[in-house]
Design a protein around this motif. Sequence first.
Motif, PDB file in Angstrom:
ATOM      1  N   MET C 182       0.810  -1.213   0.000  1.00 36.16           N
ATOM      2  CA  MET C 182       0.000   0.000   0.000  1.00 36.16           C
ATOM      3  C   MET C 182       0.847   1.269   0.000  1.00 36.16           C
ATOM      4  SD  MET C 182      -2.723  -1.508  -0.395  1.00 36.16           S
ATOM      5  CE  MET C 182      -3.827  -0.090  -0.431  1.00 36.16           C
ATOM      6  N   ALA C 183       2.141   1.132  -0.187  1.00 32.01           N
ATOM      7  CA  ALA C 183       2.997   2.328  -0.247  1.00 32.01           C
ATOM      8  C   ALA C 183       2.568   3.183  -1.432  1.00 32.01           C
ATOM      9  CB  ALA C 183       4.460   1.906  -0.387  1.00 32.01           C
ATOM     10  N   THR C 184       2.568   4.460  -1.232  1.00 30.25           N
ATOM     11  CA  THR C 184       2.188   5.378  -2.306  1.00 30.25           C
ATOM     12  C   THR C 184       3.163   5.215  -3.473  1.00 30.25           C
ATOM     13  OG1 THR C 184       1.347   6.921  -0.657  1.00 30.25           O
ATOM     14  CG2 THR C 184       1.806   7.810  -2.868  1.00 30.25           C
ATOM     15  N   GLY C 185       2.597   4.998  -4.644  1.00 27.83           N
ATOM     16  CA  GLY C 185       3.446   4.945  -5.829  1.00 27.83           C
ATOM     17  C   GLY C 185       4.039   3.594  -6.163  1.00 27.83           C
ATOM     18  N   THR C 186       3.830   2.606  -5.293  1.00 31.86           N
ATOM     19  CA  THR C 186       4.400   1.289  -5.616  1.00 31.86           C
ATOM     20  C   THR C 186       3.693   0.711  -6.840  1.00 31.86           C
ATOM     21  OG1 THR C 186       4.828  -0.948  -4.859  1.00 31.86           O
ATOM     22  CG2 THR C 186       2.778   0.044  -4.111  1.00 31.86           C
ATOM     23  N   PHE C 281      16.567  13.024   7.165  1.00 35.43           N
ATOM     24  CA  PHE C 281      16.204  11.610   7.125  1.00 35.43           C
ATOM     25  C   PHE C 281      17.427  10.727   6.889  1.00 35.43           C
ATOM     26  CE2 PHE C 281      12.263  13.689   6.745  1.00 35.43           C
ATOM     27  CZ  PHE C 281      11.294  12.794   7.170  1.00 35.43           C
ATOM     28  N   PHE C 282      17.442   9.618   7.551  1.00 30.80           N
ATOM     29  CA  PHE C 282      18.541   8.657   7.389  1.00 30.80           C
ATOM     30  C   PHE C 282      18.331   7.883   6.091  1.00 30.80           C
ATOM     31  CE2 PHE C 282      20.180   4.302   8.671  1.00 30.80           C
ATOM     32  CZ  PHE C 282      21.521   4.642   8.569  1.00 30.80           C
ATOM     33  N   ILE C 283      17.097   7.541   5.835  1.00 33.01           N
ATOM     34  CA  ILE C 283      16.710   6.806   4.630  1.00 33.01           C
ATOM     35  C   ILE C 283      15.378   7.403   4.191  1.00 33.01           C
ATOM     36  CG2 ILE C 283      15.774   4.605   3.789  1.00 33.01           C
ATOM     37  CD1 ILE C 283      17.610   3.255   5.854  1.00 33.01           C
ATOM     38  N   ASP C 284      15.179   7.482   2.910  1.00 33.37           N
ATOM     39  CA  ASP C 284      13.894   7.976   2.411  1.00 33.37           C
ATOM     40  C   ASP C 284      12.984   6.765   2.209  1.00 33.37           C
ATOM     41  OD1 ASP C 284      11.838   9.381   1.364  1.00 33.37           O
ATOM     42  OD2 ASP C 284      12.714   9.554  -0.639  1.00 33.37           O
ATOM     43  N   SER C 285      12.173   6.475   3.219  1.00 32.90           N
ATOM     44  CA  SER C 285      11.342   5.273   3.189  1.00 32.90           C
ATOM     45  C   SER C 285       9.909   5.583   2.789  1.00 32.90           C
ATOM     46  CB  SER C 285      11.343   4.626   4.574  1.00 32.90           C
ATOM     47  OG  SER C 285      10.183   3.834   4.737  1.00 32.90           O
ATOM     48  N   PRO C 286       9.373   4.839   1.850  1.00 32.50           N
ATOM     49  CA  PRO C 286       7.978   5.042   1.440  1.00 32.50           C
ATOM     50  C   PRO C 286       6.995   4.213   2.261  1.00 32.50           C
ATOM     51  CG  PRO C 286       9.003   3.465  -0.011  1.00 32.50           C
ATOM     52  CD  PRO C 286      10.034   3.806   1.026  1.00 32.50           C
ATOM     53  N   THR C 287       7.467   3.550   3.308  1.00 30.31           N
ATOM     54  CA  THR C 287       6.541   2.671   4.036  1.00 30.31           C
ATOM     55  C   THR C 287       6.335   3.141   5.474  1.00 30.31           C
ATOM     56  OG1 THR C 287       8.303   1.101   4.578  1.00 30.31           O
ATOM     57  CG2 THR C 287       7.081   0.710   2.527  1.00 30.31           C
ATOM     58  N   ASN C 288       5.918   2.243   6.335  1.00 24.47           N
ATOM     59  CA  ASN C 288       5.486   2.653   7.671  1.00 24.47           C
ATOM     60  C   ASN C 288       6.624   2.873   8.656  1.00 24.47           C
ATOM     61  OD1 ASN C 288       6.104  -0.130   7.911  1.00 24.47           O
ATOM     62  ND2 ASN C 288       4.958  -0.180   9.831  1.00 24.47           N
TER      63      ASN C 288
END
Lengths: 341, 341, 341, 341
Positions: C182-186, C281-288
């Motif tokens: 459900m990540a945006t853009g996946t 941000f340490f990592i640009d994460s698209p998830t929770n």
Amino acid sequence: MISFVCDYLEGAHPEIMKRLAETNLEQTPGYGQDKYTASAISKIREACGCPEAQVYFLAGGTQTNSTVIGSLLNGNEGVISATSGHINVHEAGAVEYTGHKVLTVPAHLGKMDATDLDSYLRGFFADPAWDHMVIPGMVYISHPTEYGTIYSLAELSEISAVAHKYGLQLYLDGARLGYGLMATGTDVSLKDIARLCDVFYIGGTKVGALFGEAVVFPRGNAPRHMFSMIKQHGALLAKGRIAGLQFDTLFTDDLYFRIGRHAIEMAEKMKAIFIEKGYEFFIDSPTNQQFIILTSEQREMLSALVDFEFWEALPDGRCAVRFATSWATTPEFIDYLRTIL
Amino acid sequence: MISFVCDYLEGAHPEIMKRLAETNLEQTPGYGQDKYTASAISKIREACGCPEAQVYFLAGGTQTNSTVIGSLLNGNEGVISATSGHINVHEAGAVEYTGHKVLTVPAHLGKMDATDLDSYLRGFFADPAWDHMVIPGMVYISHPTEYGTIYSLAELSEISAVAHKYGLQLYLDGARLGYGLMATGTDVSLKDIARLCDVFYIGGTKVGALFGEAVVFPRGNAPRHMFSMIKQHGALLAKGRIAGLQFDTLFTDDLYFRIGRHAIEMAEKMKAIFIEKGYEFFIDSPTNQQFIILTSEQREMLSALVDFEFWEALPDGRCAVRFATSWATTPEFIDYLRTIL
Amino acid sequence: MISFVCDYLEGAHPEIMKRLAETNLEQTPGYGQDKYTASAISKIREACGCPEAQVYFLAGGTQTNSTVIGSLLNGNEGVISATSGHINVHEAGAVEYTGHKVLTVPAHLGKMDATDLDSYLRGFFADPAWDHMVIPGMVYISHPTEYGTIYSLAELSEISAVAHKYGLQLYLDGARLGYGLMATGTDVSLKDIARLCDVFYIGGTKVGALFGEAVVFPRGNAPRHMFSMIKQHGALLAKGRIAGLQFDTLFTDDLYFRIGRHAIEMAEKMKAIFIEKGYEFFIDSPTNQQFIILTSEQREMLSALVDFEFWEALPDGRCAVRFATSWATTPEFIDYLRTIL
Amino acid sequence: MISFVCDYLEGAHPEIMKRLAETNLEQTPGYGQDKYTASAISKIREACGCPEAQVYFLAGGTQTNSTVIGSLLNGNEGVISATSGHINVHEAGAVEYTGHKVLTVPAHLGKMDATDLDSYLRGFFADPAWDHMVIPGMVYISHPTEYGTIYSLAELSEISAVAHKYGLQLYLDGARLGYGLMATGTDVSLKDIARLCDVFYIGGTKVGALFGEAVVFPRGNAPRHMFSMIKQHGALLAKGRIAGLQFDTLFTDDLYFRIGRHAIEMAEKMKAIFIEKGYEFFIDSPTNQQFIILTSEQREMLSALVDFEFWEALPDGRCAVRFATSWATTPEFIDYLRTIL
């Protein structure tokens, strides 16, 4: 065609063959309960300066590593190795088959660095999630390494100190120990190894025996039921006396060291020829394995005249190859090499 | 003191020692890629009547059993053995160490009964909870058994048929195979074994070699990557040629069978003496192991004059002991026995 | 104190609790033979577009990984993972305990690169000594990864193609699958995963269940006796219906996807606040999972007001921390976060 | 149709469901670091009379057995069980998968006899070849047994004494412990078990919980790194609080014992009806499992009206079946049974 592929091309040192023949019809009890095994243990204890040492004779290197590591590690403990360590690369997963993980630190020409080890262990125990991870229980090093390099006494002492600081056992794989101990300029003796390690093995297969490795627990510190665990690992020899007699011979009149020294002398002569002929070295090895860089043309030309081992392809299109000497390498082999290089 | 304790008291058959000496300085590749190993494989294929057979040479019996069983069983499969089977009793848990259970059926003088096997398997697959249990994947028998007894061709055929009816592989442990094949009156040949079994090994350690067992997959039916799995079990010999050469010798001019026959003849002479002198037998064995019943007095008296193996205490206070012959047992040994019984 | 430490802080989604309560006194057979499990399997098959899929419900992630990997690998095969893979770092050696090595390729923000994988496999099979090494038998990836990152459909397709080119199985660890899907853009759907992988699991523990993971063999390709191997690994639930019912609920009215979407929305709001407030941000994460960099002062200040997870120390003295959302994260939690940042 | 098939047919005791619901939205740390787990440990310590006890919560019985046995045994040690022991028969080889053999002594209605155990151990250590065999390291018993029988305090004390005389640990599998502790006439208390055993587990799955077993090391005698070994075995629950809360509830106001007593009362009523109606018993069980003998006709007739478990076929053509009660068995169930027998 003459071969320098490795150090286990021939049978056994003639002195071993002689004693096997002489004693062939003697009857002795099995499973290492014979007088030759007892004598070998006694001589190894003396050579190590360890009157309390427990010594077990196994058949080969991978078997020895998996038996020792599998028997000594507890629970979810793992063994730390340099990435290039034999247990990490060339044992087909024998250690993992015993249920334990091989943890890795960087290799420097095959060697582990005490600083890397310390950093690994400090980091591990500082990690709040350490108990969700494989707990380091042992440090594994080989001497000489898979690249023919050796530790100095200072390096070995440091690794030992770091391992013990964190409560880990230090295990030294001596598959080619004889060649390391007799390397020109080494300051590491068998007694040093016995003093600094918790367990190690003295390699026979690659140092003049038909087969056989002598596992040494220098301070009588073998785990309970080690004999039964050797059996459990399929590593107990019914005719134990064949291994015992070979080591008894190797440790009579310093044969083990004379074999080592002979191979080193042959390797040094070989090295001088390669240098003289302008070859480049992949690694500067002080032991019986020499690593040379060849162009494709050189490799093709030479491989028609002599056997050696391909080691690895290099980014520039050349390759590294290995030439090994042993107890069986004769001056004539070296002379021949001079004529063809 | 002369010893009849077992069949692995001496070194190797002199013919083997001779060939080891002759070839000692030859250079060959390692890990069984040498010409002697190739020749041994070829001869074993012929002796088995199996041109497609795959043959691997390992060092000892427990190692062979755990490598074969551990490599062939899948998932939660187990191996069925008679309760007295070597893998169930005397291998220090080597099979379980590979993660698999030894399932048992009753032993009849060391032998498995095809009816018991059938009943076990029928019961297993009829059990509604079978998938909560260890699934039988292989049948293990030894020939001769640990009690010196042997299967008839009819018995072996039946066991093979039952195993295959339920989709199980049949594995025969031939640690002492030479003595079984040459037992007086046996109707089981090596070719029968190759035909009826899925995998078996021809024992060398107890039949004239310094060490070594030849694992045979008669129809080229070894699992994928068997070589790597042998390495994984620590069972790959660096100087593979030492094992190969020994089996090449054993399968030249029927040496393996001549050794077997010699030991049987010595055992039969020994048996005749025990009968003549009025001793009682614990088991009527047609092979090289003879099991005699002794009173305490007899045991004490005899053990001062000759070595033999204590087998087990009997309820009546007497005990069973074992006298074994081998390739190395001379007529003089037997004559001596006559004088002291 | 409100906690963002992880996504398994609360019990189960209220809808699950409701159905557990409603059905509590019903009697059903054990071990997954009940109607709720059957219904869950049916719904998962449909969601995956795989009418032939076999589905097994296990209790937790490490258990699932070791059961699947240990059951599917043969002989001395190993599983390839990114160095940061959960099985390589945070499962206390559970895979090695099954006898198999975890082989590693570099991690790129937690992801495996198909090019690295191809290069590893090409190199492996080109190595003349490959049969002395651990043979790759499976590729393991996690989606989302341990760093919250996700694969694109192109990346996943490439990894699948490389794995299959060399005959390896592809296994996807979906401990947090709902958040990835459900990540945006996946552009990766559950059906894509089912099509490209040989086996994968749909995580329940971290996506709204009390516990439970659904292992899917999309083409009915589970190994023989998978049920028994689950039991052998101690992973068979007696009251299987508790896991079945939870997945039946999760796959009713798209609850699994709604949970995933809710957590993503909460994470995106949280992310916007951190950006707005100038955090790095340490990592640009698209998830929770969101990974933020904090100075010591920020960490100290914030940790007095809200719970989050320390991730790792950075070389410059700052540290990375994790804030996770889940089905249970409310808008009020996010509002509170805004007030304290 | 009403079912008496087993004691894990329903969900959880309503009191547990209530507390799960009440606490559902609370946030707690994972892996058993929560307050409910702490409270459960405290209450179990008190119930056992062992303030030093270490308690771990696992998900199911087979998992618990293989984790405990695999973590506690060393080297080639094995565990001794009655032949009918759950670990020997119905765990799909889970113990062997950890590398250890299950050794067996005869079962007497599911129970181990201290005399048999003593005889086994005396024989083992008297055997000159003991170090070629699997070394006994632990004794495993179940209470109640798989046949519903229970040990008397004298029997349990004797087994404990024999095990300790030979240096073995005693492990008690309490999958149905609640029913054993509340059996009419038993003289074994939880404190007795804690005093006599080295480790045991209090079963939850079959005694009112959704899932969960509490492993108790009564004298703080868990091996080093037990937590990590639980993780290694795939047995660590992420939402540990779900197990903790269930045991906290079970050990609040004696719920565990009340559940046990209720099931015993129902079983006794059931038993009385079977007796009254003239049925024969397969085993005289004092616990919640009742074993009845049925003719084919009876079985056919009854199975149309009520569910029960087929246990085993008897030689005379009849069969043994099992009727089990639990916390969820109501007087109405029993009344119904009366009407149909």
